[in-house]
Design a protein around this motif. Structure first.
Motif, PDB file in Angstrom:
ATOM      1  N   LYS A  32      -9.257  -0.846  13.871  1.00 14.42           N
ATOM      2  CA  LYS A  32      -8.464  -2.079  13.989  1.00 14.42           C
ATOM      3  C   LYS A  32      -9.365  -3.280  14.304  1.00 14.42           C
ATOM      4  O   LYS A  32      -9.232  -4.356  13.711  1.00 14.42           O
ATOM      5  CB  LYS A  32      -7.400  -1.923  15.067  1.00 14.42           C
ATOM      6  N   LYS A  56      -7.035  -1.601   4.697  1.00 13.21           N
ATOM      7  CA  LYS A  56      -5.848  -1.767   5.549  1.00 13.21           C
ATOM      8  C   LYS A  56      -4.778  -0.740   5.202  1.00 13.21           C
ATOM      9  O   LYS A  56      -4.072  -0.223   6.088  1.00 13.21           O
ATOM     10  CB  LYS A  56      -5.297  -3.188   5.397  1.00 13.21           C
ATOM     11  N   LYS A  57      -4.643  -0.418   3.895  1.00  9.66           N
ATOM     12  CA  LYS A  57      -3.677   0.615   3.497  1.00  9.66           C
ATOM     13  C   LYS A  57      -4.061   1.974   4.073  1.00  9.66           C
ATOM     14  O   LYS A  57      -3.209   2.724   4.576  1.00  9.66           O
ATOM     15  CB  LYS A  57      -3.616   0.700   1.973  1.00  9.66           C
ATOM     16  N   LYS A 105      -3.176   2.053   7.681  1.00  5.17           N
ATOM     17  CA  LYS A 105      -1.741   2.236   7.931  1.00  5.17           C
ATOM     18  C   LYS A 105      -1.301   3.665   7.654  1.00  5.17           C
ATOM     19  O   LYS A 105      -0.404   4.197   8.328  1.00  5.17           O
ATOM     20  CB  LYS A 105      -0.939   1.254   7.082  1.00  5.17           C
ATOM     21  N   THR A 119      -2.230   5.600  10.780  1.00  3.57           N
ATOM     22  CA  THR A 119      -1.464   5.293  11.996  1.00  3.57           C
ATOM     23  C   THR A 119       0.037   5.519  11.836  1.00  3.57           C
ATOM     24  O   THR A 119       0.775   5.458  12.816  1.00  3.57           O
ATOM     25  CB  THR A 119      -1.705   3.823  12.386  1.00  3.57           C
ATOM     26  N   SER A 120       0.503   5.741  10.623  1.00  2.00           N
ATOM     27  CA  SER A 120       1.937   5.921  10.410  1.00  2.00           C
ATOM     28  C   SER A 120       2.278   7.405  10.346  1.00  2.00           C
ATOM     29  O   SER A 120       1.603   8.190   9.703  1.00  2.00           O
ATOM     30  CB  SER A 120       2.369   5.226   9.116  1.00  2.00           C
ATOM     31  N   VAL A 172       5.388   4.529   4.914  1.00  2.00           N
ATOM     32  CA  VAL A 172       4.095   4.077   4.397  1.00  2.00           C
ATOM     33  C   VAL A 172       4.218   3.712   2.930  1.00  2.00           C
ATOM     34  O   VAL A 172       3.669   2.719   2.459  1.00  2.00           O
ATOM     35  CB  VAL A 172       3.040   5.181   4.586  1.00  2.00           C
ATOM     36  N   GLU A 218       5.901   0.406   2.625  1.00  2.00           N
ATOM     37  CA  GLU A 218       4.987  -0.663   3.008  1.00  2.00           C
ATOM     38  C   GLU A 218       3.948  -0.925   1.917  1.00  2.00           C
ATOM     39  O   GLU A 218       3.552  -2.072   1.679  1.00  2.00           O
ATOM     40  CB  GLU A 218       4.282  -0.315   4.321  1.00  2.00           C
TER      41      GLU A 218
END
Length: 222
Positions: free
Chosen positions: A42, A85-86, A89, A92-93, A99, A102
């Motif tokens: 992050k 970034k994908k 995610k 973290t998802s 996901v 998103e």
């Protein structure tokens, strides 16, 4: 090529490679180790965003030819950052369907971002044209001002020459007046001399007559 842009570019490439490795490692980890790697990823993504913005600002401050090439490279880096970034995610998802949704939304946002980038590019080109037109107008205005200054200088020279001619004319007029006065004085003197000649002639004639009279008197009355 801008050395500043190259510096940011090297930093981003190194950071992107490190984030890619960390995403792969975090996907295989769990527990506290995964949390730590997620935190590091992050922070790295935030740093990458900052570098992208710096590269964008630096590229837009350059000349049009260099700017177009750097902005094209920058779009590739932005696409690479979005992929990172994908991946982040996904890690973290916990909900796979969330996901996926998103990702679809982000795809639409990427398209919108690309469209906005194109609009910004067109706006930048329009601004560049306006700047060029403004420069041409300034150059034309400078030429007009120089021409005006030259015209004023010529008029000033002509005015000075006119003043000189008027001054010379005044002097010549004064000389003419002096000559006229001299002529009058000489004419008066000539008349006086003529009159004096007649007077002297008359006196001489009178003296001659007197002498003749005296001689006659002496010769005929003795």
């Amino acid at each position: 090529m801008s050395e500043v842009f190259e510096g940011y570019e090297r930093q981003y490439c190194e950071l992107s490679a490190g984030l890619s490795r960390k995403c792969t490692s975090a996907g295989l980890s769990d527990g506290e180790q995964k949390k730590q790697k997620v935190s590091e990823i992050k922070a790295g993504l935030d740093d990458a965003d900052v570098l992208i913005r710096k590269m964008d600002l630096e590229a837009r401050s350059l000349q049009p030819n260099a700017k177009a090439m750097l902005l094209a490279k920058l779009r590739e880096y932005k696409s690479d950052l979005n992929k990172l970034k994908k991946e982040f995610k996904k890690i973290t998802s916990a909900n796979t369907s969330q996901v996926a949704r998103e990702e679809l939304l982000e795809s639409g946002m990427v398209d919108a971002h690309m469209a906005t980038a194109d609009q910004r590019g067109r706006l930048a080109m329009s601004t560049e044209r306006l700047n060029q037109s403004s420069d041409r107008i300034k150059e034309s205005r400078r030429t007009v001002l120089e021409t005006e200054e030259l015209g004023i200088s010529v008029l000033q020279d002509l005015h000075q020459q006119r003043e000189t001619l008027l001054h010379s004319h005044t002097k010549l007029h004064g000389v003419d007046d002096a000559i006229d006065k001299s002529k009058k004085i000489l004419t008066a003197m000539s008349r006086r001399m003529s009159r004096n000649k007649w007077i002297i002639g008359s006196v001489i004639a009178a003296l001659v007559l007197a002498i003749l009279f005296i001689l006659y008197f002496k010769l005929f009355h003795n």
